[in-house]
Enzyme design. Sequence first.
Site, PDB file in Angstrom:
ATOM      1  N   SER A   2       0.514  62.419 -17.909  1.00 14.64           N
ATOM      2  CA  SER A   2       1.630  62.783 -18.797  1.00 14.64           C
ATOM      3  C   SER A   2       1.962  62.907 -20.221  1.00 14.64           C
ATOM      4  O   SER A   2       1.006  62.158 -20.452  1.00 14.64           O
ATOM      5  CB  SER A   2       3.143  63.309 -17.929  1.00 14.64           C
ATOM      6  OG  SER A   2       3.422  63.994 -18.271  1.00 14.64           O
TER       7      SER A   2
ATOM      8  N   ASP B 164      -0.039  72.066 -10.421  1.00 13.53           N
ATOM      9  CA  ASP B 164       0.737  71.080 -11.468  1.00 13.53           C
ATOM     10  C   ASP B 164       0.290  73.240 -12.397  1.00 13.53           C
ATOM     11  O   ASP B 164      -0.415  72.763 -13.218  1.00 13.53           O
ATOM     12  CB  ASP B 164       0.212  70.147 -12.652  1.00 13.53           C
ATOM     13  CG  ASP B 164       0.394  69.142 -13.562  1.00 13.53           C
ATOM     14  OD1 ASP B 164       1.545  70.189 -13.683  1.00 13.53           O
ATOM     15  OD2 ASP B 164       0.222  68.623 -14.263  1.00 13.53           O
TER      16      ASP B 164
ATOM     17  N   HIS C 245       3.008  68.669 -10.489  1.00 14.67           N
ATOM     18  CA  HIS C 245       2.868  67.705 -11.610  1.00 14.67           C
ATOM     19  C   HIS C 245       3.366  66.366 -11.511  1.00 14.67           C
ATOM     20  O   HIS C 245       2.353  65.234 -11.341  1.00 14.67           O
ATOM     21  CB  HIS C 245       3.264  67.799 -13.114  1.00 14.67           C
ATOM     22  CG  HIS C 245       4.090  66.737 -14.246  1.00 14.67           C
ATOM     23  ND1 HIS C 245       1.923  66.537 -15.026  1.00 14.67           N
ATOM     24  CD2 HIS C 245       4.508  66.501 -14.890  1.00 14.67           C
ATOM     25  CE1 HIS C 245       2.699  65.952 -15.586  1.00 14.67           C
ATOM     26  NE2 HIS C 245       4.090  65.657 -15.628  1.00 14.67           N
ATOM     27  N   ASP C 246       4.605  66.032 -10.769  1.00 14.19           N
ATOM     28  CA  ASP C 246       4.789  65.027 -10.708  1.00 14.19           C
ATOM     29  C   ASP C 246       3.748  64.286  -9.461  1.00 14.19           C
ATOM     30  O   ASP C 246       3.757  62.313  -8.579  1.00 14.19           O
ATOM     31  CB  ASP C 246       6.108  65.014  -9.600  1.00 14.19           C
ATOM     32  CG  ASP C 246       7.016  64.471  -9.993  1.00 14.19           C
ATOM     33  OD1 ASP C 246       7.541  64.096 -11.481  1.00 14.19           O
ATOM     34  OD2 ASP C 246       8.658  64.742  -9.954  1.00 14.19           O
TER      35      ASP C 246
HETATM   36  C1  LIG Z   1      11.546  53.017  -8.962  1.00 13.11           C
HETATM   37  C2  LIG Z   1      12.866  52.795 -10.396  1.00 13.11           C
HETATM   38  O1  LIG Z   1      13.344  52.512 -10.689  1.00 13.11           O
HETATM   39  S1  LIG Z   1      11.246  54.672 -10.666  1.00 13.11           S
HETATM   40  C3  LIG Z   1      11.664  54.077 -12.458  1.00 13.11           C
HETATM   41  C4  LIG Z   1      10.848  55.051 -13.191  1.00 13.11           C
HETATM   42  N1  LIG Z   1      10.499  56.264 -12.966  1.00 13.11           N
HETATM   43  C5  LIG Z   1       9.367  56.592 -12.857  1.00 13.11           C
HETATM   44  O2  LIG Z   1       9.265  56.363 -13.717  1.00 13.11           O
HETATM   45  C6  LIG Z   1       9.132  58.360 -12.697  1.00 13.11           C
HETATM   46  C7  LIG Z   1      10.455  59.102 -11.841  1.00 13.11           C
HETATM   47  N2  LIG Z   1      11.009  59.550 -10.812  1.00 13.11           N
HETATM   48  C8  LIG Z   1      10.229  60.679 -10.359  1.00 13.11           C
HETATM   49  O3  LIG Z   1      10.125  61.031 -11.630  1.00 13.11           O
HETATM   50  C9  LIG Z   1      10.398  60.879  -9.312  1.00 13.11           C
HETATM   51  O4  LIG Z   1      11.390  60.168  -9.186  1.00 13.11           O
HETATM   52  C10 LIG Z   1       9.526  60.989  -7.970  1.00 13.11           C
HETATM   53  C11 LIG Z   1       8.463  61.905  -8.862  1.00 13.11           C
HETATM   54  C12 LIG Z   1       8.473  58.757  -7.621  1.00 13.11           C
HETATM   55  C13 LIG Z   1       9.976  61.226  -7.100  1.00 13.11           C
HETATM   56  O5  LIG Z   1       9.053  61.168  -5.847  1.00 13.11           O
HETATM   57  P1  LIG Z   1       9.071  62.080  -4.282  1.00 13.11           P
HETATM   58  O6  LIG Z   1       9.389  60.764  -3.763  1.00 13.11           O
HETATM   59  O7  LIG Z   1       8.897  63.076  -3.736  1.00 13.11           O
HETATM   60  O8  LIG Z   1      10.820  62.121  -4.458  1.00 13.11           O
HETATM   61  P2  LIG Z   1      11.306  63.610  -4.282  1.00 13.11           P
HETATM   62  O9  LIG Z   1      11.758  64.252  -5.339  1.00 13.11           O
HETATM   63  O10 LIG Z   1      12.074  64.413  -2.833  1.00 13.11           O
HETATM   64  O11 LIG Z   1      12.969  63.164  -4.658  1.00 13.11           O
HETATM   65  C14 LIG Z   1      13.525  62.541  -2.974  1.00 13.11           C
HETATM   66  C15 LIG Z   1      15.619  62.834  -3.817  1.00 13.11           C
HETATM   67  O12 LIG Z   1      15.464  63.490  -3.343  1.00 13.11           O
HETATM   68  C16 LIG Z   1      16.470  63.497  -2.550  1.00 13.11           C
HETATM   69  N3  LIG Z   1      17.212  64.579  -1.684  1.00 13.11           N
HETATM   70  C17 LIG Z   1      15.875  65.313  -1.273  1.00 13.11           C
HETATM   71  N4  LIG Z   1      16.742  66.621  -0.561  1.00 13.11           N
HETATM   72  C18 LIG Z   1      17.351  66.741  -1.111  1.00 13.11           C
HETATM   73  C19 LIG Z   1      18.780  68.063  -0.799  1.00 13.11           C
HETATM   74  N5  LIG Z   1      18.985  68.783  -0.249  1.00 13.11           N
HETATM   75  N6  LIG Z   1      20.669  67.333  -1.233  1.00 13.11           N
HETATM   76  C20 LIG Z   1      20.432  66.788  -2.157  1.00 13.11           C
HETATM   77  N7  LIG Z   1      19.401  65.284  -1.990  1.00 13.11           N
HETATM   78  C21 LIG Z   1      18.242  65.385  -1.933  1.00 13.11           C
HETATM   79  C22 LIG Z   1      16.291  62.297  -1.524  1.00 13.11           C
HETATM   80  O13 LIG Z   1      17.480  61.865  -0.321  1.00 13.11           O
HETATM   81  C23 LIG Z   1      16.136  61.177  -2.427  1.00 13.11           C
HETATM   82  O14 LIG Z   1      16.838  60.867  -3.074  1.00 13.11           O
HETATM   83  P3  LIG Z   1      16.446  58.938  -3.277  1.00 13.11           P
HETATM   84  O15 LIG Z   1      15.559  59.742  -4.680  1.00 13.11           O
HETATM   85  O16 LIG Z   1      18.230  58.847  -3.760  1.00 13.11           O
HETATM   86  O17 LIG Z   1      15.889  57.775  -2.660  1.00 13.11           O
HETATM   87  N1  LIG Z   2       8.414  62.290 -13.417  1.00 12.22           N
HETATM   88  C1  LIG Z   2       8.317  62.150 -14.502  1.00 12.22           C
HETATM   89  C2  LIG Z   2       7.724  63.164 -15.155  1.00 12.22           C
HETATM   90  C3  LIG Z   2       7.310  63.993 -16.191  1.00 12.22           C
HETATM   91  O1  LIG Z   2       6.456  63.010 -16.886  1.00 12.22           O
HETATM   92  C4  LIG Z   2       9.397  61.255 -15.036  1.00 12.22           C
HETATM   93  O2  LIG Z   2      10.716  61.479 -14.707  1.00 12.22           O
HETATM   94  O3  LIG Z   2       8.968  60.575 -15.606  1.00 12.22           O
END
Ligand SMILES: CC(=O)SCCNC(=O)CCNC(=O)[C@H](O)C(C)(C)COP(=O)(O)OP(=O)(O)OC[C@H]1O[C@@H](n2cnc3c(N)ncnc32)[C@H](O)[C@@H]1OP(=O)(O)O
Ligand SMILES: N[C@@H](CCO)C(=O)O
Length: 336
Positions: free
Chosen positions: A138, A281, A311-312
């Site tokens: 990305s 994506d 995309h994720d």
């Molecule tokens: C470890 C870190 O600190 S990472 C920090 C840096 N982050 C990054 O680089 C990437 C940023 N993160 C992201 O882009 C995203 O969070 C991803 C791609 C990692 C998420 O991917 P997934 O594992 O598929 O998570 P998903 O989209 O299913 O979301 C899960 C969350 O939604 C919540 N959720 C699911 N359904 C619902 C609902 N109906 N209502 C409310 N919350 C909900 C879950 O409880 C979970 O919560 P949590 O993340 O607080 O534990």
């Molecule tokens: N989930 C990713 C998407 C951007 O590529 C992020 O928050 O950085």
Amino acid sequence: MTGWRFGDPNGRRKWFSHTEPFAGLPGFQLAYETWGTLNAEASNAVLVLHALTGDSHVAGGVEPGHPTPGWWDALVEPGPLDGCFVVAPNVLGGCQGSTGPWQYPAFPALTIRDQVAAEALLADYLGIGRWAAVLGGSMGGMRAVEWAVSEPERVESLLLLATTAAASAEQIGLASAQLHAIRADPREGLGVARRIAHISYRSEQELQARFGRQVQEDGRFEVESYLDHHAAKLSRRFDAASYVTLTEAMNSHDVGRGRGGVTAALGRVTARTLVAGVDSDRLYPLAQQRELAAGIPGADDLRVITSPYGHDAFLIETAQVGALVSELVPAHSGSR
Ligand SMILES: CC(=O)SCCNC(=O)CCNC(=O)[C@H](O)C(C)(C)COP(=O)(O)OP(=O)(O)OC[C@H]1O[C@@H](n2cnc3c(N)ncnc32)[C@H](O)[C@@H]1OP(=O)(O)O
Ligand SMILES: N[C@@H](CCO)C(=O)O
């Protein structure tokens, strides 16, 4: 240094300071993390570049004493980057340790090229003349391809995931709606921006299968509640002004600008390259990665990550991403 933006939540950040004027700034700092040891020939260094809201914390969940999970834990020791010296900076303009707009009231507009130029100064400081590999997805992929175009002799191999040679009209359009939301309401706008963005990060099929038309007890659609959750979560951990700076930098991304167009620019790349996209994506569709794979002389045929997550998937499908990294990065056993 104080505050969450400057803090070191995982206890392993380091900082590089550049004290001369740079891209309209009086100087800058980059926060970065490293894993492993640089070997005597400095030939095992790998640069990992995070996406829009990512940070330097690629890994950590497996390290004793550093229990905070990283966003690509599966790739670093024990994993396909075992034996490498892995470097991950927080992007210039970001809010997780590096110099960003919350520090200066009139922060200059930055481009992806500025961010890569800052990372090149970090590489100089670390004594890394040539990266064994540069990896990014990305926005990280935008920086990775810019590295390979602007500094071809410093990039031996390259992994581009779910990214593009130039931001498209649709990407700029979606981003402009997010920028308007933040400018209209600096307090609530970041959450609105994340809702818009997050829908584009997932696939229509996944959202339908997970949430359908289900309604919660509080009256919200489940998908609405899910987006509310991601909006609140990002608002807690990210700075709205940084989001604007980084989004504008992504909008500026065009490796061909001033270089005779995308084809001519990609023709400069000398790195052995793997380009991969995600079949579901909708934000960075496969045609954009096909263009990269066709234009980079040392690129293999386009690889496709199969996933329902859109995309994720470049963050989620770590087994498929890890296999690509293993294929690209030569073994450096014994150098840790
Ligand atoms: C470890 C870190 O600190 S990472 C920090 C840096 N982050 C990054 O680089 C990437 C940023 N993160 C992201 O882009 C995203 O969070 C991803 C791609 C990692 C998420 O991917 P997934 O594992 O598929 O998570 P998903 O989209 O299913 O979301 C899960 C969350 O939604 C919540 N959720 C699911 N359904 C619902 C609902 N109906 N209502 C409310 N919350 C909900 C879950 O409880 C979970 O919560 P949590 O993340 O607080 O534990
Ligand atoms: N989930 C990713 C998407 C951007 O590529 C992020 O928050 O950085």
